[in-house]
Design an enzyme around this catalytic site. Structure first.
Site, PDB file in Angstrom:
ATOM      1  N   GLU A   1       0.675  -1.162  -0.082  1.00 52.31           N
ATOM      2  CA  GLU A   1      -0.016   0.071   0.086  1.00 52.31           C
ATOM      3  C   GLU A   1       0.894   1.128   0.054  1.00 52.31           C
ATOM      4  O   GLU A   1       0.473   2.149  -0.720  1.00 52.31           O
ATOM      5  CB  GLU A   1      -0.777  -0.011   1.292  1.00 52.31           C
ATOM      6  CG  GLU A   1      -2.263   0.765   1.202  1.00 52.31           C
ATOM      7  CD  GLU A   1      -2.870   1.085   2.381  1.00 52.31           C
ATOM      8  OE1 GLU A   1      -2.623   0.257   3.324  1.00 52.31           O
ATOM      9  OE2 GLU A   1      -3.841   1.956   2.457  1.00 52.31           O
ATOM     10  N   ASP A   2       1.960   1.234   0.849  1.00 50.80           N
ATOM     11  CA  ASP A   2       2.945   2.260   0.946  1.00 50.80           C
ATOM     12  C   ASP A   2       4.020   2.565   0.155  1.00 50.80           C
ATOM     13  O   ASP A   2       4.479   3.482   0.157  1.00 50.80           O
ATOM     14  CB  ASP A   2       2.980   2.686   2.386  1.00 50.80           C
ATOM     15  CG  ASP A   2       1.660   2.845   3.253  1.00 50.80           C
ATOM     16  OD1 ASP A   2       0.646   3.315   2.570  1.00 50.80           O
ATOM     17  OD2 ASP A   2       1.633   2.671   4.544  1.00 50.80           O
TER      18      ASP A   2
END
Ligand code: MN
Length: 509
Positions: free
Chosen positions: A75-76
């Site tokens: 996600e990051d």
């Protein structure tokens, strides 16, 4: 917590190869998150490390711990799922994928009313992630627990958002998994942020109260210990204090009068086997006077999340009211750790066993409704109305168990009506529902079912669903099936009418 502390902790439970894999994951995640910082100013990697550490202390399998380390990479950072799959295997990749989906599905939400995803697509993602492997939820819970404990670094607005979401979604989730201790930790933290004044007030009230009763309780404890010894019962007794949040909730029910709360502090008796539980109950009732309507046998009928114990509240000769909880070590373990207990590293051979035999990673019986809900959502047409409140109740409300006359068990949300049951059993049975018998008595369509009811659907071929039924179903499953049937019968009526008109016209000719 540093990387080395995590590894020291892990070495107590996992073998050499597993530790090597864990080390690789830490190196991988550290590189991926390089340069990123938590709002506390610490390097980002501290967050996945603490998440993984929590998973170790819950006794989770090594793949979950590794997924905990990697949970924010997709996600990051630039890391892809394919890379994780190639480096750490399919199992880990699947877990990371699930956690990412839950995050995406719940992102961009302003407050609890809109917690549930807006679109069908996000909703399916959430449900699939939750339904595909229950370990996904546990990783999410460990993640959330750390985020809650570092909430002070966030803006006030964000604090409230995260805390509310935790209280209303993640607390109940933990409860559904029987993870009582985790639920309590989440609730306590969240509550202290949402209602700081209430929290302080309740905490002080509790403190004052406990000072008094702890001394008195000490005497009773010795008395009980002696009685159990005389009967040769091997038992461990300890006190458990109610959480601040549950005291707060209970106070609201009794108009704030703390004298009406009998289980502020309870004595917990842990014994060797089930038989001893009942013997201890008998001993307690011969020592003290039980309050009859407060005797609960959650051993013969466990709570819907699997919790088992005997509860009884007694009045001592000195007029003190004391609650006792009696359970075996195994029941105790489950009450605290719930489903996480089934992933215990002691019982676990290799991760491969899990996937091959699909042992405990699939949803437990009491959460099968998630899969049902998933099917419903899959079938929704674009533009079909999804009621947020409804889904919230389906997902997080209390559940009841009801039985068919044959003894099959079905689980429904609290407040469900007979037609909800009929639709759960089979659409065709519901279609022809003419009446209901509950526990052998005729039961109205608009009267809710209760836990333990035996429900029989009386069918008649002439009975057909009608518009009025829309008020007589409460679950998303039933509502959607009914809507489909009503649509169908509308078409049937139209065709029928058309045929009649044509016939009449032909006659008139
Ligand atoms: Mn995270």
């Amino acid at each position: 917590m540093k990387k080395d502390e995590l590894l020291d902790h892990a070495r107590q439970y996992y073998d050499k190869d597993q530790i090597l894999k864990l080390k690789r994951a830490i190196t991988f995640a550290t590189a991926a998150h390089a340069g990123q910082k938590r709002l506390s100013g610490e390097p980002y990697i501290i967050h996945p490390i603490i998440t993984a550490d929590t998973l170790i202390s819950w006794g989770m399998d090594i793949d979950s711990v590794i997924a905990g380390i990697l949970h924010d990479t997709v996600e990051d950072t630039d890391v892809t799922l394919e890379q994780i799959d190639a480096q750490f295997g399919h199992n880990v990749a699947m877990l990371v994928d699930g956690v990412t989906k839950v995050s995406i599905a719940s992102s961009g939400l302003k407050n609890i009313d809109t917690y549930l995803p807006k679109t069908k697509d996000n909703l399916s993602k959430l449900l699939i992630a939750v339904g595909q492997d229950v370990r996904v939820i546990m990783i999410k819970l460990a993640d959330r627990l750390h985020n809650l404990s570092t909430l002070k670094y966030l803006s006030h607005e964000k604090q409230i958002k995260v805390a509310l979401e935790s209280l209303e979604v993640f607390g109940p989730m933990a409860d559904k998994l029987g993870m009582g201790y985790v639920r309590m930790q989440i609730e306590e933290l969240a509550f202290s942020y949402i209602y700081p004044q209430e929290f302080k007030k309740t905490k002080n009230l509790m403190k004052k109260r406990l000072g008094k009763s702890t001394r008195k309780l000490g005497k009773i404890r010795i008395e009980v210990e002696e009685a159990l010894n005389r009967h040769n019962i091997n038992a461990e007794i300890n006190g458990r204090v109610k959480s601040i949040y549950s005291l707060h909730k209970k106070l609201a029910k009794v108009n704030g009068n703390i004298d009406d709360i009998y289980d502020l502090m309870a004595l917990r008796i842990i014994v060797d086997n089930k038989n001893d539980c009942y013997i201890v109950l008998g001993i307690l009732h011969s020592l003290y006077k039980p309050m009859i309507n407060r005797i609960k046998d959650y051993i013969s009928s466990p709570k819907t999340n699997g919790y088992q114990s005997l509860h009884t509240t007694v009045i001592t000769p000195s007029e003190q009211i004391v609650e006792f909880q009696i359970r075996t070590q195994k029941m105790h373990e489950f009450a605290e750790r719930g489903l996480a207990a089934s992933f215990h590293y002691h019982d676990q051979k290799t991760s491969k066993d899990y996937t091959d035999n699909n042992i405990s990673s699939s949803l437990p019986e009491n959460m099968k409704w998630i899969t049902q809900l998933q099917e419903v959502v899959e079938k929704l047409k674009d533009g079909d109305e999804i009621s947020k409140n409804q889904l919230y109740i389906d997902l997080f409300g209390n559940r009841i168990f009801v039985h068919s006359p044959k003894g099959d068990i079905y689980d429904l949300p609290e407040g469900a009506l007979p037609l909800d049951f009929a639709y759960l059993v089979h659409s065709d049975i519901a279609r022809n529902a003419y009446g209901f018998r509950v526990n052998n008595k005729i039961h109205a369509f608009d009267k809710p079912l209760h836990n333990g009811d035996i429900v029989e659907v009386i069918t008649k071929r002439s009975a057909q669903p009608n518009q009025a039924w829309r008020q007589l179903v409460t679950t998303t499953t039933a509502r959607n099936k009914l809507q489909g049937q009503l649509r169908q019968s509308n078409v049937a009526v139209l065709i029928n009418n058309a045929t009649n008109i044509i016939r009449r016209k032909q006659k008139n000719k």
